[in-house]
Design an enzyme around this catalytic site. Sequence first.
Site, short mmCIF file in Angstrom:
data_model
loop_
_atom_site.label_atom_id
_atom_site.label_comp_id
_atom_site.label_asym_id
_atom_site.label_seq_id
_atom_site.Cartn_x
_atom_site.Cartn_y
_atom_site.Cartn_z
N TYR A 83 -1.50 -0.95 11.02
CA TYR A 83 -1.64 -1.55 9.74
C TYR A 83 -0.74 -1.25 8.91
O TYR A 83 -0.10 -2.15 8.22
CB TYR A 83 -3.23 -1.13 9.08
CG TYR A 83 -3.30 -1.39 7.66
CD1 TYR A 83 -3.39 -2.61 7.39
CD2 TYR A 83 -3.12 -0.28 6.74
CE1 TYR A 83 -3.66 -2.96 5.87
CE2 TYR A 83 -3.18 -0.61 5.06
CZ TYR A 83 -3.34 -2.09 4.87
OH TYR A 83 -3.52 -2.11 3.50
N LYS B 15 2.43 -3.63 6.80
CA LYS B 15 2.79 -3.59 5.39
C LYS B 15 4.28 -3.33 5.14
O LYS B 15 5.03 -4.00 4.30
CB LYS B 15 2.08 -2.46 4.40
CG LYS B 15 0.49 -2.96 4.43
CD LYS B 15 0.36 -4.13 3.44
CE LYS B 15 -1.20 -4.62 3.55
NZ LYS B 15 -1.66 -6.00 2.90
N SER C 170 0.95 -1.19 -0.05
CA SER C 170 0.07 -0.18 0.03
C SER C 170 0.83 1.48 -0.24
O SER C 170 2.21 1.13 0.67
CB SER C 170 -0.72 0.02 1.29
OG SER C 170 -1.35 1.26 1.38
#
Length: 333
Positions: free
Chosen positions: A154, A158, A129
């Site tokens: 989050y 990643k 992302s």
Amino acid sequence: MTVLVTGGAGYIGSHTCVALVESGYDVVVVDNLSNSDVTMVESVVELSDHSIGFYEVDICDEKALESVFKEQSSQGCPIEAVVHFAALKSVSESFEKPKLYHANNVGGTEALIKVMKSNGVEKLVFSSSCTVYGQPEEMPVDESAPFLLAESPYGETKQKCEKMISKSGLTAAILRYFNPIGAHSSAKIGELPIGVPNNLIPFLCQVVAGLRPELIVFGDDYPTEDGSCIRDYLHVCDLADAHVAALENHSKSIRAYNLGTGKGTSVLEVIASFENATGEKVPFKLGPRREGDIISIWANPSRAQAELKWTAKRTIKEALGDAWRWQKELVSK
Ligand code: NAD
Ligand code: UFG
């Protein structure tokens, strides 16, 4: 060639399954259905008119994952590449449950890499992302921009997964998505938000469908032209095509690619574009900033264009029209 799609019952995964089948791949899905419904896999089968394998398995369960690889080999359809979507993706939930996010996203990726290696599978396409960049100093952002402090647990997962994959020895295309929106033009598959959507487009669609009273624009005092935040919104079917392009054209050991349109659009511009695409009025009001939002980000997608031969083809208007058609389909179900 058989491709394993982890998280293939989800939003981006289901669209990618269709694109893979249309490009001639055999597809096997592994999903624990924690944020999806098996009907999405059935719709993929219906849409692509082709059978796909489905295993309800948690990728953190190494043994169960191992048996999927073995089962496929014993059926004469060994897995030769993996497209890895399976992850929890809610930024706000990740603040409440950072350990769960770490265990699921990082632990799941670790287990997957182990099982791939023990089965001699070397090719991986990973869902990352643009959140790994935080608020970049220069725009548009290219792949050489450094990882800044993650904006959320989050985002941290990643960053950690990317680092782990880089050291794995696999041949991996790391795809850094900007903001995927829209749905398949057939309105047979799309995003299935569970509970109150966090993301702009599903929330906006639910407002227009009368399921919620109004959209709040999070902040109108940012240093942008109209005061609202800017993102790079790309059609989910363009994003799906990028995974096929990555399987076919990625040859370097590890390479990250930005996937976006290269164009920034503000929240207020999205609302205007939705109204223009659908003829529907969006009830909205300006509200305070949302904690943790970056001001603006859009991609420099030229590496993906040059090396993967991929470019986003669909317009934001098309994506918003497709999102609305999908929302109407959901309401009618
Ligand atoms: P989604 O929630 O619709 O799909 C994820 C799928 O993974 C779901 O079907 C879920 O049930 C499954 N899953 C989760 N944990 C699992 C586990 N441990 N084992 C097996 N299955 C599991 O999300 P999405 O929007 O399709 O996102 C797919 C990927 O793209 C994710 O990795 C996400 O972080 C990444 N991504 C999404 C966006 C976005 O805006 N949607 C942006 C950037 C990156
Ligand atoms: N927004 C509103 N009102 C809403 C929802 C969103 O104004 O009700 C605004 C946000 O403030 C932001 C823009 O709409 O400016 C887009 O917000 P989203 O929540 O749709 O998307 P984000 O860019 O915040 O985050 C998304 C995914 C993340 C991912 C990131 C980069 O949710 O998982 O894109 O890929 F990390």
